[in-house]
Scaffold this motif. Structure first.
Motif, PDB file in Angstrom:
ATOM      1  N   ALA A  13      41.274  51.544  40.270  1.00 39.98           N
ATOM      2  CA  ALA A  13      42.289  51.511  39.218  1.00 39.98           C
ATOM      3  C   ALA A  13      41.736  50.770  38.010  1.00 39.98           C
ATOM      4  CB  ALA A  13      43.559  50.830  39.721  1.00 39.98           C
ATOM      5  N   CYS A  14      42.406  50.927  36.864  1.00 40.44           N
ATOM      6  CA  CYS A  14      41.935  50.251  35.657  1.00 40.44           C
ATOM      7  C   CYS A  14      43.105  49.667  34.876  1.00 40.44           C
ATOM      8  CB  CYS A  14      41.139  51.206  34.773  1.00 40.44           C
ATOM      9  SG  CYS A  14      42.108  52.531  34.026  1.00 40.44           S
ATOM     10  N   ARG A  15      42.782  48.659  34.093  1.00 43.65           N
ATOM     11  CA  ARG A  15      43.747  48.009  33.204  1.00 43.65           C
ATOM     12  C   ARG A  15      42.958  47.482  32.019  1.00 43.65           C
ATOM     13  NH1 ARG A  15      48.858  45.429  33.842  1.00 43.65           N
ATOM     14  NH2 ARG A  15      49.219  43.766  32.333  1.00 43.65           N
ATOM     15  N   ASP A  16      43.317  47.907  30.822  1.00 47.17           N
ATOM     16  CA  ASP A  16      42.560  47.555  29.624  1.00 47.17           C
ATOM     17  C   ASP A  16      41.107  48.007  29.808  1.00 47.17           C
ATOM     18  OD1 ASP A  16      44.855  46.454  28.508  1.00 47.17           O
ATOM     19  OD2 ASP A  16      44.470  44.498  29.408  1.00 47.17           O
ATOM     20  N   GLU A  17      40.147  47.063  29.760  1.00 42.39           N
ATOM     21  CA  GLU A  17      38.739  47.435  29.881  1.00 42.39           C
ATOM     22  C   GLU A  17      38.189  47.230  31.285  1.00 42.39           C
ATOM     23  OE1 GLU A  17      36.605  45.227  26.995  1.00 42.39           O
ATOM     24  OE2 GLU A  17      37.540  46.211  25.264  1.00 42.39           O
ATOM     25  N   ASP A  18      39.002  46.736  32.188  1.00 43.66           N
ATOM     26  CA  ASP A  18      38.518  46.433  33.532  1.00 43.66           C
ATOM     27  C   ASP A  18      38.829  47.568  34.501  1.00 43.66           C
ATOM     28  OD1 ASP A  18      37.329  45.074  35.564  1.00 43.66           O
ATOM     29  OD2 ASP A  18      38.824  43.480  35.715  1.00 43.66           O
ATOM     30  N   VAL A  19      37.851  47.894  35.336  1.00 36.51           N
ATOM     31  CA  VAL A  19      38.024  48.866  36.414  1.00 36.51           C
ATOM     32  C   VAL A  19      37.706  48.149  37.718  1.00 36.51           C
ATOM     33  CG1 VAL A  19      37.285  51.054  37.412  1.00 36.51           C
ATOM     34  CG2 VAL A  19      37.343  50.783  34.930  1.00 36.51           C
ATOM     35  N   ILE A  20      38.598  48.240  38.684  1.00 30.70           N
ATOM     36  CA  ILE A  20      38.359  47.593  39.969  1.00 30.70           C
ATOM     37  C   ILE A  20      38.336  48.626  41.087  1.00 30.70           C
ATOM     38  CG2 ILE A  20      39.416  45.399  39.313  1.00 30.70           C
ATOM     39  CD1 ILE A  20      41.836  46.310  41.115  1.00 30.70           C
ATOM     40  N   ALA A  21      37.603  48.284  42.143  1.00 31.98           N
ATOM     41  CA  ALA A  21      37.602  49.080  43.363  1.00 31.98           C
ATOM     42  C   ALA A  21      37.950  48.141  44.506  1.00 31.98           C
ATOM     43  CB  ALA A  21      36.239  49.725  43.591  1.00 31.98           C
ATOM     44  N   MET A  22      39.064  48.413  45.158  1.00 33.30           N
ATOM     45  CA  MET A  22      39.465  47.647  46.335  1.00 33.30           C
ATOM     46  C   MET A  22      38.991  48.411  47.559  1.00 33.30           C
ATOM     47  SD  MET A  22      43.339  46.421  45.324  1.00 33.30           S
ATOM     48  CE  MET A  22      43.984  48.095  45.240  1.00 33.30           C
ATOM     49  N   ASN A  23      38.115  47.794  48.337  1.00 29.56           N
ATOM     50  CA  ASN A  23      37.520  48.444  49.501  1.00 29.56           C
ATOM     51  C   ASN A  23      38.024  47.794  50.788  1.00 29.56           C
ATOM     52  OD1 ASN A  23      35.253  50.183  48.149  1.00 29.56           O
ATOM     53  ND2 ASN A  23      35.108  48.159  47.206  1.00 29.56           N
ATOM     54  N   PHE A  24      38.550  48.620  51.672  1.00 28.32           N
ATOM     55  CA  PHE A  24      39.029  48.139  52.962  1.00 28.32           C
ATOM     56  C   PHE A  24      38.280  48.888  54.058  1.00 28.32           C
ATOM     57  CE2 PHE A  24      42.472  48.019  49.852  1.00 28.32           C
ATOM     58  CZ  PHE A  24      42.702  46.650  49.804  1.00 28.32           C
ATOM     59  N   PHE A  25      37.780  48.140  55.045  1.00 28.05           N
ATOM     60  CA  PHE A  25      36.931  48.717  56.080  1.00 28.05           C
ATOM     61  C   PHE A  25      37.561  48.597  57.461  1.00 28.05           C
ATOM     62  CE2 PHE A  25      34.301  47.276  52.606  1.00 28.05           C
ATOM     63  CZ  PHE A  25      33.387  48.302  52.422  1.00 28.05           C
ATOM     64  N   ARG A  26      37.286  49.592  58.288  1.00 31.16           N
ATOM     65  CA  ARG A  26      37.651  49.544  59.699  1.00 31.16           C
ATOM     66  C   ARG A  26      36.420  49.834  60.539  1.00 31.16           C
ATOM     67  NH1 ARG A  26      43.394  52.677  60.718  1.00 31.16           N
ATOM     68  NH2 ARG A  26      44.775  51.010  59.997  1.00 31.16           N
ATOM     69  N   PHE A  27      36.282  49.091  61.636  1.00 28.28           N
ATOM     70  CA  PHE A  27      35.196  49.370  62.558  1.00 28.28           C
ATOM     71  C   PHE A  27      35.518  50.629  63.358  1.00 28.28           C
ATOM     72  CE2 PHE A  27      34.647  44.809  61.772  1.00 28.28           C
ATOM     73  CZ  PHE A  27      33.310  44.804  61.422  1.00 28.28           C
ATOM     74  N   LYS A  28      34.484  51.251  63.879  1.00 26.12           N
ATOM     75  CA  LYS A  28      34.629  52.545  64.545  1.00 26.12           C
ATOM     76  C   LYS A  28      35.667  52.525  65.653  1.00 26.12           C
ATOM     77  CE  LYS A  28      29.927  54.132  63.546  1.00 26.12           C
ATOM     78  NZ  LYS A  28      28.601  54.490  64.116  1.00 26.12           N
TER      79      LYS A  28
END
Length: 245
Positions: A129-144
Protein backbone atom coordinates in the motif's frame (compact mmCIF):
# COMPACT_ATOMS: atom_id res chain seq x y z
CA UNK A 1 -11.85 -18.55 11.86
CA UNK A 2 -12.68 -16.43 8.81
CA UNK A 3 -12.32 -12.67 8.66
CA UNK A 4 -16.11 -12.41 8.54
CA UNK A 5 -16.32 -14.18 11.91
CA UNK A 6 -14.16 -11.51 13.50
CA UNK A 7 -16.70 -8.85 12.50
CA UNK A 8 -19.98 -10.69 13.02
CA UNK A 9 -19.26 -13.77 15.17
CA UNK A 10 -18.99 -14.23 18.96
CA UNK A 11 -15.42 -12.92 18.90
CA UNK A 12 -16.40 -9.58 17.36
CA UNK A 13 -16.28 -7.57 20.65
CA UNK A 14 -12.77 -8.85 21.42
CA UNK A 15 -11.64 -8.08 17.89
CA UNK A 16 -13.08 -4.56 18.09
CA UNK A 17 -11.22 -4.00 21.37
CA UNK A 18 -7.91 -5.15 19.86
CA UNK A 19 -8.48 -3.02 16.76
CA UNK A 20 -9.36 0.03 18.87
CA UNK A 21 -6.27 -0.44 21.07
CA UNK A 22 -4.10 -0.62 17.96
CA UNK A 23 -5.60 2.62 16.66
CA UNK A 24 -4.98 4.36 19.98
CA UNK A 25 -1.33 3.29 19.95
CA UNK A 26 -0.56 5.02 16.62
CA UNK A 27 2.39 7.36 17.08
CA UNK A 28 3.65 5.64 20.24
CA UNK A 29 6.45 3.09 20.82
CA UNK A 30 3.79 0.60 21.92
CA UNK A 31 2.29 0.37 18.44
CA UNK A 32 4.36 -2.63 17.33
CA UNK A 33 3.08 -4.85 20.13
CA UNK A 34 -0.55 -3.89 19.53
CA UNK A 35 -0.20 -4.33 15.77
CA UNK A 36 1.37 -7.77 16.16
CA UNK A 37 -1.44 -8.84 18.48
CA UNK A 38 -4.00 -7.71 15.92
CA UNK A 39 -2.28 -9.63 13.13
CA UNK A 40 -1.89 -12.74 15.28
CA UNK A 41 -5.61 -12.80 15.96
CA UNK A 42 -6.47 -12.52 12.26
CA UNK A 43 -4.02 -14.59 10.20
CA UNK A 44 -1.89 -16.59 12.67
CA UNK A 45 1.41 -15.73 10.97
CA UNK A 46 4.68 -17.27 12.18
CA UNK A 47 6.75 -14.28 11.12
CA UNK A 48 6.12 -10.64 10.21
CA UNK A 49 8.22 -8.05 8.36
CA UNK A 50 7.23 -4.54 7.24
CA UNK A 51 9.45 -2.67 4.77
CA UNK A 52 9.30 0.83 3.32
CA UNK A 53 10.27 1.47 -0.31
CA UNK A 54 10.44 5.24 -0.19
CA UNK A 55 14.11 5.00 -1.22
CA UNK A 56 15.89 2.60 -3.63
CA UNK A 57 17.15 0.52 -0.70
CA UNK A 58 14.25 -0.62 1.52
CA UNK A 59 14.05 0.35 5.17
CA UNK A 60 12.73 -2.02 7.83
CA UNK A 61 9.87 -0.58 9.90
CA UNK A 62 8.99 -3.72 11.83
CA UNK A 63 10.28 -7.27 12.09
CA UNK A 64 9.29 -10.06 14.43
CA UNK A 65 10.16 -13.74 14.36
CA UNK A 66 8.26 -15.68 17.01
CA UNK A 67 9.69 -19.06 16.05
CA UNK A 68 13.46 -19.23 15.88
CA UNK A 69 13.67 -22.00 13.30
CA UNK A 70 16.99 -22.64 11.61
CA UNK A 71 17.14 -21.01 8.20
CA UNK A 72 14.79 -18.10 8.88
CA UNK A 73 16.63 -16.22 11.63
CA UNK A 74 18.67 -14.15 9.20
CA UNK A 75 16.01 -13.41 6.59
CA UNK A 76 15.84 -9.71 7.39
CA UNK A 77 19.55 -8.99 7.09
CA UNK A 78 19.77 -11.12 3.93
CA UNK A 79 16.90 -9.17 2.40
CA UNK A 80 18.27 -5.74 3.34
CA UNK A 81 21.78 -6.57 2.16
CA UNK A 82 20.87 -7.53 -1.41
CA UNK A 83 17.95 -9.97 -1.33
CA UNK A 84 15.46 -7.20 -2.11
CA UNK A 85 16.95 -6.94 -5.60
CA UNK A 86 15.47 -10.32 -6.54
CA UNK A 87 12.21 -9.94 -4.60
CA UNK A 88 9.36 -11.08 -6.90
CA UNK A 89 7.13 -8.43 -5.30
CA UNK A 90 9.15 -5.53 -6.74
CA UNK A 91 6.93 -5.33 -9.83
CA UNK A 92 3.82 -5.18 -7.65
CA UNK A 93 5.43 -2.50 -5.47
CA UNK A 94 5.94 -0.26 -8.49
CA UNK A 95 2.36 -0.92 -9.63
CA UNK A 96 1.04 0.27 -6.27
CA UNK A 97 3.34 3.30 -6.38
CA UNK A 98 1.78 4.30 -9.70
CA UNK A 99 -1.86 3.36 -9.05
CA UNK A 100 -2.17 4.15 -5.35
CA UNK A 101 -4.32 1.03 -4.88
CA UNK A 102 -3.65 -1.56 -2.18
CA UNK A 103 -2.56 -4.94 -3.55
CA UNK A 104 -2.69 -8.36 -1.85
CA UNK A 105 -0.57 -11.26 -3.09
CA UNK A 106 0.58 -14.66 -1.88
CA UNK A 107 3.94 -16.30 -2.53
CA UNK A 108 2.44 -18.48 -5.27
CA UNK A 109 0.74 -15.52 -6.97
CA UNK A 110 3.88 -13.37 -6.87
CA UNK A 111 5.92 -16.12 -8.51
CA UNK A 112 9.24 -17.44 -7.28
CA UNK A 113 9.27 -19.08 -3.87
CA UNK A 114 13.02 -18.96 -3.28
CA UNK A 115 14.65 -18.47 -0.86
CA UNK A 116 11.55 -18.90 1.28
CA UNK A 117 10.86 -22.54 0.44
CA UNK A 118 14.44 -23.47 1.31
CA UNK A 119 13.95 -21.88 4.73
CA UNK A 120 10.87 -23.98 5.46
CA UNK A 121 8.38 -21.22 4.62
CA UNK A 122 5.14 -22.56 3.19
CA UNK A 123 3.53 -19.29 2.19
CA UNK A 124 3.95 -15.53 2.25
CA UNK A 125 1.07 -13.06 2.34
CA UNK A 126 2.07 -9.59 1.17
CA UNK A 127 -0.04 -6.45 1.44
CA UNK A 128 1.38 -3.50 -0.51
CA UNK A 129 0.00 0.00 0.00
CA UNK A 130 1.06 3.63 -0.35
CA UNK A 131 0.46 6.97 1.32
CA UNK A 132 1.96 10.20 -0.02
CA UNK A 133 5.48 9.22 -1.17
CA UNK A 134 5.85 6.10 0.95
CA UNK A 135 5.14 2.56 -0.26
CA UNK A 136 5.12 -0.27 2.26
CA UNK A 137 4.99 -4.04 1.96
CA UNK A 138 3.68 -5.97 4.94
CA UNK A 139 4.93 -9.55 4.73
CA UNK A 140 3.45 -12.36 6.80
CA UNK A 141 4.93 -15.86 6.70
CA UNK A 142 3.71 -19.33 7.58
CA UNK A 143 5.84 -22.43 7.91
CA UNK A 144 4.96 -25.38 5.70
CA UNK A 145 3.40 -27.41 8.51
CA UNK A 146 0.88 -24.62 9.18
CA UNK A 147 -0.49 -24.54 5.64
CA UNK A 148 -1.12 -21.66 3.26
CA UNK A 149 -2.99 -18.43 3.83
CA UNK A 150 -6.61 -18.33 2.73
CA UNK A 151 -7.24 -15.46 0.34
CA UNK A 152 -10.61 -14.32 -0.93
CA UNK A 153 -11.29 -11.27 -3.06
CA UNK A 154 -14.45 -10.23 -1.27
CA UNK A 155 -14.89 -6.59 -0.42
CA UNK A 156 -14.67 -7.12 3.34
CA UNK A 157 -11.18 -8.61 3.15
CA UNK A 158 -9.89 -5.96 0.76
CA UNK A 159 -11.32 -3.13 2.87
CA UNK A 160 -9.87 -4.65 6.03
CA UNK A 161 -6.33 -4.93 4.65
CA UNK A 162 -6.50 -1.47 3.14
CA UNK A 163 -7.44 -0.11 6.58
CA UNK A 164 -4.60 -2.04 8.25
CA UNK A 165 -2.11 -0.79 5.66
CA UNK A 166 -3.17 2.83 6.15
CA UNK A 167 -2.84 2.44 9.93
CA UNK A 168 0.74 1.23 9.46
CA UNK A 169 1.54 4.04 7.03
CA UNK A 170 0.08 6.64 9.37
CA UNK A 171 2.06 5.32 12.32
CA UNK A 172 5.38 5.15 10.49
CA UNK A 173 4.99 8.52 8.75
CA UNK A 174 7.78 11.07 8.98
CA UNK A 175 5.76 13.05 11.50
CA UNK A 176 6.02 10.19 14.00
CA UNK A 177 9.77 10.57 14.49
CA UNK A 178 12.64 8.09 14.29
CA UNK A 179 12.05 6.49 17.70
CA UNK A 180 8.51 5.49 16.78
CA UNK A 181 9.70 4.01 13.47
CA UNK A 182 12.39 1.89 15.14
CA UNK A 183 12.09 -1.89 14.50
CA UNK A 184 13.43 -2.33 18.05
CA UNK A 185 9.96 -1.51 19.36
CA UNK A 186 9.03 -5.16 18.76
CA UNK A 187 11.43 -6.22 21.52
CA UNK A 188 11.03 -6.43 25.27
CA UNK A 189 12.19 -3.41 27.28
CA UNK A 190 15.46 -5.09 28.31
CA UNK A 191 16.21 -6.42 24.82
CA UNK A 192 15.66 -2.94 23.43
CA UNK A 193 17.98 -1.38 26.02
CA UNK A 194 20.74 -3.81 25.05
CA UNK A 195 20.39 -3.07 21.34
CA UNK A 196 20.23 0.68 21.88
CA UNK A 197 23.44 0.44 23.89
CA UNK A 198 25.11 -1.38 21.02
CA UNK A 199 23.90 1.27 18.57
CA UNK A 200 25.59 3.86 20.81
CA UNK A 201 28.85 1.96 20.40
CA UNK A 202 28.96 0.41 23.88
CA UNK A 203 30.57 -2.96 24.53
CA UNK A 204 28.76 -5.75 26.36
CA UNK A 205 30.71 -4.93 29.53
CA UNK A 206 29.83 -1.24 29.27
CA UNK A 207 26.15 -2.03 28.77
CA UNK A 208 26.25 -4.40 31.74
CA UNK A 209 27.77 -1.67 33.94
CA UNK A 210 25.23 0.91 32.75
CA UNK A 211 22.24 -1.39 33.39
CA UNK A 212 23.73 -2.92 36.55
CA UNK A 213 23.51 -6.49 35.27
CA UNK A 214 26.03 -9.25 34.61
CA UNK A 215 27.79 -9.30 31.20
CA UNK A 216 26.33 -12.78 30.65
CA UNK A 217 22.85 -11.28 31.03
CA UNK A 218 23.63 -8.78 28.29
CA UNK A 219 24.71 -11.60 25.98
CA UNK A 220 21.54 -13.58 26.73
CA UNK A 221 19.23 -10.68 25.93
CA UNK A 222 21.27 -9.80 22.86
CA UNK A 223 20.81 -13.35 21.55
CA UNK A 224 17.05 -13.18 22.14
CA UNK A 225 16.84 -9.80 20.41
CA UNK A 226 18.79 -11.02 17.38
CA UNK A 227 16.48 -14.03 17.04
CA UNK A 228 13.34 -11.90 17.16
CA UNK A 229 14.74 -9.38 14.69
CA UNK A 230 15.96 -12.00 12.22
CA UNK A 231 19.64 -11.02 12.39
CA UNK A 232 22.86 -12.52 13.76
CA UNK A 233 25.45 -9.76 14.02
CA UNK A 234 26.14 -6.23 15.24
CA UNK A 235 26.65 -4.98 11.69
CA UNK A 236 23.22 -6.37 10.77
CA UNK A 237 21.71 -4.48 13.72
CA UNK A 238 23.13 -1.20 12.40
CA UNK A 239 21.85 -2.02 8.91
CA UNK A 240 18.41 -2.93 10.24
CA UNK A 241 18.13 0.33 12.16
CA UNK A 242 19.45 2.30 9.18
CA UNK A 243 22.35 3.59 11.26
CA UNK A 244 25.92 3.92 10.11
CA UNK A 245 28.32 1.86 12.23
Amino acid sequence: MSLEDFFSGPGAPDFLHIFSTCLQSIGTPGFNAQFLELIEQVIKADQCMVFSYKTPRPQCYLTYNERHAKGVQNMVQTYLRDGFKSDPSRVAIEQVRQSGKTLITTMAEAGGDEPFAAAGIGDRLTIIACRDEDVIAMNFFRFKENGRFSISENRLRLDFWNAIAQIVLLHFSERSGAKVRSPLNSLSAREKEICEGMLRGLTADAIAWELDVAPSTVLTYRKRAYEKLGINSKSALFMLCNTGS
